[in-house]
Design a protein around this motif. Sequence first.
Motif, PDB file in Angstrom:
ATOM      1  N   CYS A  19       0.836  -1.191   0.000  1.00  0.00           N
ATOM      2  CA  CYS A  19       0.000   0.000   0.000  1.00  0.00           C
ATOM      3  C   CYS A  19       0.880   1.254   0.000  1.00  0.00           C
ATOM      4  O   CYS A  19       1.812   1.358   0.795  1.00  0.00           O
ATOM      5  N   CYS A  21      -0.009   4.065   0.914  1.00  0.00           N
ATOM      6  CA  CYS A  21      -0.359   4.942   2.032  1.00  0.00           C
ATOM      7  C   CYS A  21       0.292   4.470   3.331  1.00  0.00           C
ATOM      8  O   CYS A  21       0.993   5.225   3.984  1.00  0.00           O
ATOM      9  N   TYR A  26       0.096  -6.488   1.390  1.00  0.00           N
ATOM     10  CA  TYR A  26      -1.212  -7.121   1.372  1.00  0.00           C
ATOM     11  C   TYR A  26      -1.281  -8.093   0.205  1.00  0.00           C
ATOM     12  O   TYR A  26      -0.577  -7.922  -0.790  1.00  0.00           O
ATOM     13  N   CYS A  39      -4.340  -0.107  -0.074  1.00  0.00           N
ATOM     14  CA  CYS A  39      -5.052  -1.205   0.560  1.00  0.00           C
ATOM     15  C   CYS A  39      -6.498  -0.797   0.835  1.00  0.00           C
ATOM     16  O   CYS A  39      -6.861   0.382   0.775  1.00  0.00           O
ATOM     17  N   CYS A  42      -6.940   1.834   3.754  1.00  0.00           N
ATOM     18  CA  CYS A  42      -6.611   3.209   3.376  1.00  0.00           C
ATOM     19  C   CYS A  42      -7.581   3.716   2.318  1.00  0.00           C
ATOM     20  O   CYS A  42      -7.930   4.893   2.301  1.00  0.00           O
TER      21      CYS A  42
HETATM   22 ZN    ZN Z   1      -2.826   1.107   3.420  1.00  0.00          ZN
END
Ligand code: ZN
Length: 68
Positions: A19, A21, A26, A39, A42
């Motif tokens: 991700c 962020c 993931y 993700c 986020c």
């Molecule tokens: Zn994230």
Amino acid sequence: MEETKKPAPRRRRPSEYICHCCRKKYPYCFNCPCGFQICEKCFRENLWGISNGPTWVCPDCGRIRMTF
Ligand SMILES: [Zn+2]
Ligand SMILES: [Zn+2]
């Protein structure tokens, strides 16, 4: 003639996503052809800013993406 085993080519598509962020790994992220990955957690937190129903807009390139 024996075929020699070639080293596995580098896969372009990752088996896991990171991700952009929260920088966590993931098994799946919302992603964009430009390389942006986010993700679900986020994504939901930023939903108000980038999504409008079934689509979301990549904050990196502005491309309109389907949610699924
Ligand atoms: Zn994230
Ligand atoms: Zn993008």
